[in-house]
Design a protein around this motif. Structure first.
Motif, PDB file in Angstrom:
ATOM      1  N   LYS A  41      44.226  11.628  58.139  1.00 24.90           N
ATOM      2  CA  LYS A  41      45.592  12.095  58.367  1.00 24.90           C
ATOM      3  C   LYS A  41      46.177  12.697  57.104  1.00 24.90           C
ATOM      4  O   LYS A  41      46.810  13.766  57.127  1.00 24.90           O
ATOM      5  CB  LYS A  41      46.470  10.937  58.844  1.00 24.90           C
ATOM      6  CG  LYS A  41      47.914  11.330  59.111  1.00 24.90           C
ATOM      7  CD  LYS A  41      48.861  10.133  59.103  1.00 24.90           C
ATOM      8  CE  LYS A  41      49.118   9.655  57.688  1.00 24.90           C
ATOM      9  NZ  LYS A  41      50.194   8.611  57.630  1.00 24.90           N
ATOM     10  N   ILE A  42      45.962  12.026  55.996  1.00 26.26           N
ATOM     11  CA  ILE A  42      46.518  12.503  54.731  1.00 26.26           C
ATOM     12  C   ILE A  42      45.857  13.817  54.307  1.00 26.26           C
ATOM     13  O   ILE A  42      46.512  14.710  53.763  1.00 26.26           O
ATOM     14  CB  ILE A  42      46.386  11.422  53.655  1.00 26.26           C
ATOM     15  CG1 ILE A  42      47.381  10.293  53.970  1.00 26.26           C
ATOM     16  CG2 ILE A  42      46.621  11.973  52.262  1.00 26.26           C
ATOM     17  CD1 ILE A  42      47.214   9.056  53.166  1.00 26.26           C
ATOM     18  N   GLU A  43      44.574  13.955  54.577  1.00 23.27           N
ATOM     19  CA  GLU A  43      43.894  15.210  54.262  1.00 23.27           C
ATOM     20  C   GLU A  43      44.494  16.363  55.068  1.00 23.27           C
ATOM     21  O   GLU A  43      44.706  17.467  54.544  1.00 23.27           O
ATOM     22  CB  GLU A  43      42.398  15.074  54.565  1.00 23.27           C
ATOM     23  CG  GLU A  43      41.566  16.174  53.970  1.00 23.27           C
ATOM     24  CD  GLU A  43      40.099  15.795  53.897  1.00 23.27           C
ATOM     25  OE1 GLU A  43      39.366  16.431  53.124  1.00 23.27           O
ATOM     26  OE2 GLU A  43      39.693  14.852  54.610  1.00 23.27           O
ATOM     27  N   LYS A  44      44.821  16.098  56.315  1.00 31.76           N
ATOM     28  CA  LYS A  44      45.450  17.115  57.158  1.00 31.76           C
ATOM     29  C   LYS A  44      46.830  17.484  56.619  1.00 31.76           C
ATOM     30  O   LYS A  44      47.202  18.657  56.563  1.00 31.76           O
ATOM     31  CB  LYS A  44      45.569  16.584  58.594  1.00 31.76           C
ATOM     32  CG  LYS A  44      46.105  17.588  59.589  1.00 31.76           C
ATOM     33  CD  LYS A  44      46.090  17.010  61.002  1.00 31.76           C
ATOM     34  CE  LYS A  44      46.629  18.017  62.014  1.00 31.76           C
ATOM     35  NZ  LYS A  44      46.618  17.442  63.397  1.00 31.76           N
ATOM     36  N   VAL A  45      47.598  16.470  56.221  1.00 30.99           N
ATOM     37  CA  VAL A  45      48.928  16.711  55.652  1.00 30.99           C
ATOM     38  C   VAL A  45      48.821  17.527  54.368  1.00 30.99           C
ATOM     39  O   VAL A  45      49.589  18.469  54.136  1.00 30.99           O
ATOM     40  CB  VAL A  45      49.649  15.372  55.373  1.00 30.99           C
ATOM     41  CG1 VAL A  45      50.919  15.601  54.561  1.00 30.99           C
ATOM     42  CG2 VAL A  45      49.990  14.669  56.685  1.00 30.99           C
ATOM     43  N   ALA A  46      47.864  17.179  53.515  1.00 32.10           N
ATOM     44  CA  ALA A  46      47.695  17.873  52.237  1.00 32.10           C
ATOM     45  C   ALA A  46      47.360  19.348  52.444  1.00 32.10           C
ATOM     46  O   ALA A  46      47.916  20.224  51.770  1.00 32.10           O
ATOM     47  CB  ALA A  46      46.605  17.191  51.414  1.00 32.10           C
ATOM     48  N   LYS A  47      46.473  19.638  53.382  1.00 33.24           N
ATOM     49  CA  LYS A  47      46.098  21.028  53.649  1.00 33.24           C
ATOM     50  C   LYS A  47      47.285  21.826  54.178  1.00 33.24           C
ATOM     51  O   LYS A  47      47.505  22.979  53.780  1.00 33.24           O
ATOM     52  CB  LYS A  47      44.936  21.075  54.645  1.00 33.24           C
ATOM     53  CG  LYS A  47      43.620  20.608  54.059  1.00 33.24           C
ATOM     54  CD  LYS A  47      42.499  20.634  55.092  1.00 33.24           C
ATOM     55  CE  LYS A  47      41.184  20.182  54.484  1.00 33.24           C
ATOM     56  NZ  LYS A  47      40.085  20.146  55.481  1.00 33.24           N
ATOM     57  N   LEU A  48      48.062  21.212  55.060  1.00 35.58           N
ATOM     58  CA  LEU A  48      49.233  21.885  55.614  1.00 35.58           C
ATOM     59  C   LEU A  48      50.261  22.151  54.520  1.00 35.58           C
ATOM     60  O   LEU A  48      50.784  23.261  54.396  1.00 35.58           O
ATOM     61  CB  LEU A  48      49.855  21.035  56.721  1.00 35.58           C
ATOM     62  CG  LEU A  48      51.160  21.568  57.326  1.00 35.58           C
ATOM     63  CD1 LEU A  48      50.942  22.918  57.994  1.00 35.58           C
ATOM     64  CD2 LEU A  48      51.722  20.563  58.335  1.00 35.58           C
ATOM     65  N   GLU A  55      54.204  21.680  46.071  1.00 35.70           N
ATOM     66  CA  GLU A  55      53.652  21.336  44.760  1.00 35.70           C
ATOM     67  C   GLU A  55      53.169  19.891  44.704  1.00 35.70           C
ATOM     68  O   GLU A  55      52.246  19.585  43.973  1.00 35.70           O
ATOM     69  CB  GLU A  55      54.698  21.551  43.669  1.00 35.70           C
ATOM     70  CG  GLU A  55      55.110  23.001  43.473  1.00 35.70           C
ATOM     71  CD  GLU A  55      56.105  23.155  42.330  1.00 35.70           C
ATOM     72  OE1 GLU A  55      56.053  22.349  41.377  1.00 35.70           O
ATOM     73  OE2 GLU A  55      56.933  24.072  42.407  1.00 35.70           O
ATOM     74  N   HIS A  56      53.823  18.994  45.445  1.00 39.16           N
ATOM     75  CA  HIS A  56      53.554  17.563  45.299  1.00 39.16           C
ATOM     76  C   HIS A  56      53.146  16.911  46.618  1.00 39.16           C
ATOM     77  O   HIS A  56      53.669  17.266  47.684  1.00 39.16           O
ATOM     78  CB  HIS A  56      54.792  16.841  44.775  1.00 39.16           C
ATOM     79  CG  HIS A  56      55.167  17.227  43.384  1.00 39.16           C
ATOM     80  ND1 HIS A  56      54.670  16.579  42.280  1.00 39.16           N
ATOM     81  CD2 HIS A  56      55.990  18.207  42.918  1.00 39.16           C
ATOM     82  CE1 HIS A  56      55.171  17.132  41.184  1.00 39.16           C
ATOM     83  NE2 HIS A  56      55.974  18.119  41.545  1.00 39.16           N
ATOM     84  N   ASN A  91      43.490  20.299  46.949  1.00 39.27           N
ATOM     85  CA  ASN A  91      44.386  21.184  47.681  1.00 39.27           C
ATOM     86  C   ASN A  91      45.512  21.721  46.794  1.00 39.27           C
ATOM     87  O   ASN A  91      46.532  22.197  47.285  1.00 39.27           O
ATOM     88  CB  ASN A  91      44.976  20.450  48.888  1.00 39.27           C
ATOM     89  CG  ASN A  91      43.991  20.303  50.025  1.00 39.27           C
ATOM     90  OD1 ASN A  91      43.770  21.232  50.789  1.00 39.27           O
ATOM     91  ND2 ASN A  91      43.377  19.134  50.131  1.00 39.27           N
ATOM     92  N   HIS A  92      45.297  21.630  45.479  1.00 40.69           N
ATOM     93  CA  HIS A  92      46.239  22.180  44.485  1.00 40.69           C
ATOM     94  C   HIS A  92      47.613  21.512  44.567  1.00 40.69           C
ATOM     95  O   HIS A  92      48.637  22.155  44.353  1.00 40.69           O
ATOM     96  CB  HIS A  92      46.370  23.697  44.658  1.00 40.69           C
ATOM     97  CG  HIS A  92      45.043  24.402  44.752  1.00 40.69           C
ATOM     98  ND1 HIS A  92      44.186  24.496  43.683  1.00 40.69           N
ATOM     99  CD2 HIS A  92      44.420  25.004  45.810  1.00 40.69           C
ATOM    100  CE1 HIS A  92      43.094  25.138  44.065  1.00 40.69           C
ATOM    101  NE2 HIS A  92      43.208  25.450  45.336  1.00 40.69           N
ATOM    102  N   LEU A  93      47.623  20.221  44.847  1.00 39.27           N
ATOM    103  CA  LEU A  93      48.844  19.431  44.890  1.00 39.27           C
ATOM    104  C   LEU A  93      48.798  18.373  43.804  1.00 39.27           C
ATOM    105  O   LEU A  93      47.723  17.897  43.427  1.00 39.27           O
ATOM    106  CB  LEU A  93      49.009  18.752  46.256  1.00 39.27           C
ATOM    107  CG  LEU A  93      49.151  19.667  47.466  1.00 39.27           C
ATOM    108  CD1 LEU A  93      49.022  18.851  48.747  1.00 39.27           C
ATOM    109  CD2 LEU A  93      50.483  20.403  47.441  1.00 39.27           C
ATOM    110  N   ILE A  94      49.960  17.974  43.314  1.00 37.49           N
ATOM    111  CA  ILE A  94      50.064  16.904  42.319  1.00 37.49           C
ATOM    112  C   ILE A  94      50.299  15.590  43.067  1.00 37.49           C
ATOM    113  O   ILE A  94      51.310  15.448  43.748  1.00 37.49           O
ATOM    114  CB  ILE A  94      51.219  17.174  41.343  1.00 37.49           C
ATOM    115  CG1 ILE A  94      50.989  18.495  40.592  1.00 37.49           C
ATOM    116  CG2 ILE A  94      51.371  16.010  40.359  1.00 37.49           C
ATOM    117  CD1 ILE A  94      52.191  18.949  39.782  1.00 37.49           C
ATOM    118  N   PRO A  95      49.393  14.632  42.958  1.00 41.90           N
ATOM    119  CA  PRO A  95      49.530  13.367  43.698  1.00 41.90           C
ATOM    120  C   PRO A  95      50.322  12.328  42.928  1.00 41.90           C
ATOM    121  O   PRO A  95      50.163  12.168  41.712  1.00 41.90           O
ATOM    122  CB  PRO A  95      48.084  12.916  43.867  1.00 41.90           C
ATOM    123  CG  PRO A  95      47.408  13.420  42.619  1.00 41.90           C
ATOM    124  CD  PRO A  95      48.102  14.710  42.240  1.00 41.90           C
TER     125      PRO A  95
END
Length: 212
Positions: A41-48, A55-56, A91-95
């Motif tokens: 689920k989180i992978e899907k959210v991150a891609k979207l 950014e985050h 996915n180029h996001l800051i976790p």
């Protein structure tokens, strides 16, 4: 969200001159039998989120068992957060992890335990930190090297409030960020308020009066 809604969302952001700072999601993370579903689920959210220019990726969670928190839960949560950090970065996001009431990371001691089990950043929410018995100023000072994003929210007598309506020391927090050459986002949050627009105006006016 279908492609037509993605385009609608992006157009709406452009129209109002807004930035898509980040998304918040979470899970239990301590139950191996459902962990892969939570990660998917989180992978899907991150891609979207990444596709829409966020950014985050902010993560909350860590379930509280019916028979109480076990020390192993922090190890399990930490390992899950490290996996999520890799997904975010790919996915180029800051976790960042967001300590939150209702999870196994409420108190300062619980936060310290988790942070020793993971390398993920921390996104402090000043009101949740205080509600859990912590000192927001000291938390920011302690973890300044791991803060890439922060939420400001006032608090008093068990209630989340607009900035300046509680007793939080926002000037001290902002000065700590400045001293550390912090260049990330500072987001003002308010979960609910009788008049949301008025609450936003109160927080805006408070920040202007700080003259920082």
């Amino acid at each position: 969200m279908g492609m037509d809604r993605k385009e609608e969302f992006s157009a709406w952001m452009r129209e109002y001159g807004l930035f898509f700072v980040g998304v918040y999601t979470g899970g239990n993370f301590i139950f191996p039998e459902i962990l892969e579903e939570e990660i998917a689920k989180i992978e899907k959210v991150a891609k979207l989120a990444s596709g829409l220019g966020a950014e985050h990726l902010v993560i909350g969670g860590g379930a509280v068992r019916s028979n109480g928190i076990q020390d192993e839960d922090y190890i399990l949560l930490g390992k899950a957060l490290d996996r999520i950090a890799e997904i975010a970065e790919s996915n180029h996001l800051i976790p960042s992890y967001h300590p939150h009431m209702g999870t196994c990371v409420e108190t300062p001691e619980q936060l310290d335990r988790l942070m020793s089990c993971t390398s993920i950043n921390i996104c402090p929410d000043t009101a949740h930190i205080e509600a859990g018995g912590g000192d927001p100023v000291e938390t920011v000072r302690k973890y300044i090297g791991r803060i890439r994003y922060i939420h400001l929210k006032d608090y008093e007598n068990g209630t989340f409030l607009p900035l300046g309506k509680g007793h939080q020391k926002f000037a001290e927090i902002i000065n700590l960020l400045k001293e550390a050459d912090y260049s990330g986002w500072v987001t003002v949050e308010l979960d609910e308020y009788a008049d949301p627009l008025e609450g936003a105006k109160i927080s805006r006016d408070y920040l202007r009066k700080l003259d920082l």
